[in-house]
Design a protein around this motif. Structure first.
Motif, mmCIF file in Angstrom:
data_model
loop_
_atom_site.group_PDB
_atom_site.id
_atom_site.type_symbol
_atom_site.label_atom_id
_atom_site.label_comp_id
_atom_site.label_asym_id
_atom_site.label_seq_id
_atom_site.Cartn_x
_atom_site.Cartn_y
_atom_site.Cartn_z
ATOM 1 N N SER A 1 0.839 -1.196 0.000
ATOM 2 C CA SER A 1 0.000 0.000 0.000
ATOM 3 C C SER A 1 0.878 1.252 0.000
ATOM 4 C CB SER A 1 -0.948 0.001 1.200
ATOM 5 O OG SER A 1 -0.233 -0.082 2.415
ATOM 6 N N TYR A 2 0.327 2.330 -0.511
ATOM 7 C CA TYR A 2 1.090 3.540 -0.830
ATOM 8 C C TYR A 2 1.909 4.067 0.351
ATOM 9 C CZ TYR A 2 2.099 8.313 -2.303
ATOM 10 O OH TYR A 2 2.737 9.479 -2.615
ATOM 11 N N GLY A 3 3.191 4.316 0.089
ATOM 12 C CA GLY A 3 4.068 4.951 1.055
ATOM 13 C C GLY A 3 4.525 4.091 2.214
ATOM 14 N N ARG A 4 4.380 2.753 2.093
ATOM 15 C CA ARG A 4 4.655 1.906 3.253
ATOM 16 C C ARG A 4 5.630 0.772 2.945
ATOM 17 N NH1 ARG A 4 -1.173 0.271 4.980
ATOM 18 N NH2 ARG A 4 -0.313 -0.142 7.035
ATOM 19 N N ILE A 5 6.497 0.981 1.956
ATOM 20 C CA ILE A 5 7.406 -0.082 1.541
ATOM 21 C C ILE A 5 8.394 -0.442 2.658
ATOM 22 C CG2 ILE A 5 9.006 1.546 0.438
ATOM 23 C CD1 ILE A 5 8.216 -1.996 -0.818
ATOM 24 N N ILE A 6 8.919 0.552 3.376
ATOM 25 C CA ILE A 6 9.881 0.265 4.441
ATOM 26 C C ILE A 6 9.203 -0.485 5.590
ATOM 27 C CG2 ILE A 6 11.522 1.272 6.062
ATOM 28 C CD1 ILE A 6 12.258 1.477 3.062
ATOM 29 N N LYS A 7 7.973 -0.084 5.916
ATOM 30 C CA LYS A 7 7.215 -0.782 6.955
ATOM 31 C C LYS A 7 6.946 -2.223 6.532
ATOM 32 C CE LYS A 7 3.016 -0.500 9.757
ATOM 33 N NZ LYS A 7 1.798 0.288 10.093
ATOM 34 N N ALA A 8 6.627 -2.433 5.267
ATOM 35 C CA ALA A 8 6.354 -3.787 4.771
ATOM 36 C C ALA A 8 7.603 -4.655 4.854
ATOM 37 C CB ALA A 8 5.847 -3.707 3.331
ATOM 38 N N LYS A 9 8.731 -4.101 4.484
ATOM 39 C CA LYS A 9 9.997 -4.843 4.556
ATOM 40 C C LYS A 9 10.295 -5.242 5.998
ATOM 41 C CE LYS A 9 14.878 -4.467 3.177
ATOM 42 N NZ LYS A 9 15.548 -4.626 4.488
ATOM 43 N N ALA A 10 10.128 -4.308 6.930
ATOM 44 C CA ALA A 10 10.385 -4.596 8.337
ATOM 45 C C ALA A 10 9.432 -5.672 8.863
ATOM 46 C CB ALA A 10 10.243 -3.318 9.165
ATOM 47 N N PHE A 11 8.178 -5.623 8.418
ATOM 48 C CA PHE A 11 7.179 -6.609 8.839
ATOM 49 C C PHE A 11 7.568 -8.018 8.397
ATOM 50 C CE2 PHE A 11 3.452 -9.114 7.562
ATOM 51 C CZ PHE A 11 2.805 -9.259 8.779
ATOM 52 N N VAL A 12 7.985 -8.143 7.124
ATOM 53 C CA VAL A 12 8.361 -9.458 6.593
ATOM 54 C C VAL A 12 9.622 -9.978 7.281
ATOM 55 C CG1 VAL A 12 9.132 -10.685 4.517
ATOM 56 C CG2 VAL A 12 7.238 -9.055 4.375
ATOM 57 N N GLU A 13 10.601 -9.116 7.462
ATOM 58 C CA GLU A 13 11.851 -9.542 8.089
ATOM 59 C C GLU A 13 11.650 -9.908 9.556
ATOM 60 O OE1 GLU A 13 15.128 -7.181 5.341
ATOM 61 O OE2 GLU A 13 14.416 -6.234 7.191
ATOM 62 N N ALA A 14 10.719 -9.242 10.218
ATOM 63 C CA ALA A 14 10.420 -9.585 11.609
ATOM 64 C C ALA A 14 9.840 -10.995 11.731
ATOM 65 C CB ALA A 14 9.450 -8.565 12.206
ATOM 66 N N LYS A 15 9.226 -11.461 10.649
ATOM 67 C CA LYS A 15 8.691 -12.826 10.609
ATOM 68 C C LYS A 15 9.784 -13.851 10.311
ATOM 69 C CE LYS A 15 4.214 -11.954 11.058
ATOM 70 N NZ LYS A 15 3.395 -12.511 12.166
ATOM 71 N N GLY A 16 10.992 -13.355 10.001
ATOM 72 C CA GLY A 16 12.100 -14.254 9.701
ATOM 73 C C GLY A 16 12.179 -14.663 8.246
ATOM 74 N N PHE A 17 11.464 -13.941 7.367
ATOM 75 C CA PHE A 17 11.454 -14.293 5.947
ATOM 76 C C PHE A 17 12.372 -13.369 5.145
ATOM 77 C CE2 PHE A 17 6.831 -15.481 6.971
ATOM 78 C CZ PHE A 17 7.204 -16.764 7.344
ATOM 79 N N GLU A 18 12.880 -13.912 4.056
ATOM 80 C CA GLU A 18 13.757 -13.149 3.170
ATOM 81 C C GLU A 18 12.924 -12.281 2.229
ATOM 82 O OE1 GLU A 18 17.034 -14.010 -0.410
ATOM 83 O OE2 GLU A 18 16.022 -15.673 0.612
ATOM 84 N N CYS A 19 13.339 -11.034 2.062
ATOM 85 C CA CYS A 19 12.658 -10.164 1.107
ATOM 86 C C CYS A 19 13.672 -9.214 0.471
ATOM 87 C CB CYS A 19 11.516 -9.387 1.755
ATOM 88 S SG CYS A 19 12.031 -8.205 3.022
ATOM 89 N N TYR A 20 13.246 -8.555 -0.589
ATOM 90 C CA TYR A 20 14.149 -7.658 -1.306
ATOM 91 C C TYR A 20 13.409 -6.402 -1.741
ATOM 92 C CZ TYR A 20 17.452 -5.882 -4.767
ATOM 93 O OH TYR A 20 18.310 -5.089 -5.475
ATOM 94 N N VAL A 21 14.007 -5.246 -1.432
ATOM 95 C CA VAL A 21 13.509 -3.949 -1.879
ATOM 96 C C VAL A 21 14.602 -3.309 -2.717
ATOM 97 C CG1 VAL A 21 12.748 -1.639 -1.210
ATOM 98 C CG2 VAL A 21 12.024 -3.614 0.136
ATOM 99 N N PRO A 22 14.448 -3.256 -4.040
ATOM 100 C CA PRO A 22 15.470 -2.594 -4.864
ATOM 101 C C PRO A 22 15.492 -1.101 -4.588
ATOM 102 C CG PRO A 22 13.547 -3.145 -6.188
ATOM 103 C CD PRO A 22 13.329 -3.772 -4.847
ATOM 104 N N MET A 23 16.695 -0.546 -4.475
ATOM 105 C CA MET A 23 16.848 0.865 -4.180
ATOM 106 C C MET A 23 17.394 1.617 -5.396
ATOM 107 S SD MET A 23 15.702 0.925 -1.126
ATOM 108 C CE MET A 23 16.090 2.607 -0.608
ATOM 109 N N ARG A 24 17.017 2.862 -5.499
ATOM 110 C CA ARG A 24 17.531 3.738 -6.547
ATOM 111 C C ARG A 24 18.523 4.718 -5.929
ATOM 112 N NH1 ARG A 24 14.069 7.753 -10.608
ATOM 113 N NH2 ARG A 24 15.873 8.505 -11.779
#
Length: 222
Positions: free
Chosen positions: A43-66
């Motif tokens: 959802s809009y403007g919440r990519i960092i929160k989403a990444k933290a949520f997934v990582e807190a669950k112990g799962f691997e995720c990737y957010v490409p940065m510019r």
């Protein structure tokens, strides 16, 4: 892409029971773990929160940065920002992604889901011909995408088909320089020859300028 029909495919995206393995697994993970790279919409403007949520669950995720060059007070500096702020790439099993989507902690007070499925409108589910499955990315394609977007170069940019001045050309691999090993297709963007990596329909990322001398046309495999 989170539940509406797709006019081009004429298929409805439904909350699925995931059984089909379209993707591969990360080279860092054992194949027996049966993990895939899922594309989730944030959802809009919440990519960092989403990444933290997934990582807190112990799962691997990737957010490409510019890596973006900005000028302030006549001084240039590089800042970072999400390259694709609407998407989060998670490397999980089908059961784990279901947990992420349906976890009660995802839903906030404003009733916006933090994460939702991004559906593959090019195919339909085997158990329901009127629904699309979640989009997954093959391991090889994801590794190529991560290799490109991990390079700290401000000229790596997300693009749309409108940015491409000429039709996408040959499949090539870059043989030298910072982009060595990147696979994609040649195109001209902003007056420069670049290599375009298309992860899925509508998700294209361009390298910086690539001269002819360091690209090699890839032969099609039968």
């Amino acid at each position: 892409d989170t539940g509406s029909s797709c006019p081009s495919a004429r298929l409805t995206s439904c909350t699925p029971s995931i059984s089909k393995n379209k993707g591969g697994v990360s080279v860092e993970n054992a194949p027996s773990e049966n993990k895939q790279w899922f594309v989730l919409r944030v959802s809009y403007g919440r990519i960092i929160k989403a990444k933290a949520f997934v990582e807190a669950k112990g799962f691997e995720c990737y957010v490409p940065m510019r890596y973006k060059e900005v000028k302030k007070h006549d001084k240039k500096r590089i800042i970072t920002e999400p390259l694709l702020p609407s998407f989060l790439f998670v490397h999980v099993t089908a059961e784990q992604v279901e947990t992420l989507i349906h976890d009660n902690k995802v839903v906030t007070n404003d009733s916006r889901a933090l994460l939702s499925y991004y559906f593959d409108h090019t195919i339909h589910r085997q158990d329901n011909p009127y629904c699309n499955p979640p989009l997954t990315i093959q391991n090889e394609a994801m590794n190529n995408f991560i290799s490109l977007t991990s390079i700290k170069n401000p000229h790596i940019i997300p693009i749309t088909s409108d940015n491409i001045q000429f039709k996408l050309g040959d499949n090539v691999v870059v043989t030298e320089g910072k982009f060595k090993g990147i696979h994609g297709r040649v195109a001209r963007i902003a007056g420069q020859q670049r290599v375009i990596v298309e992860l899925f329909d509508g998700c294209l990322v361009a390298t910086a300028y690539i001269p002819n001398g360091i690209i090699m046309i890839e032969k099609e495999t039968e």
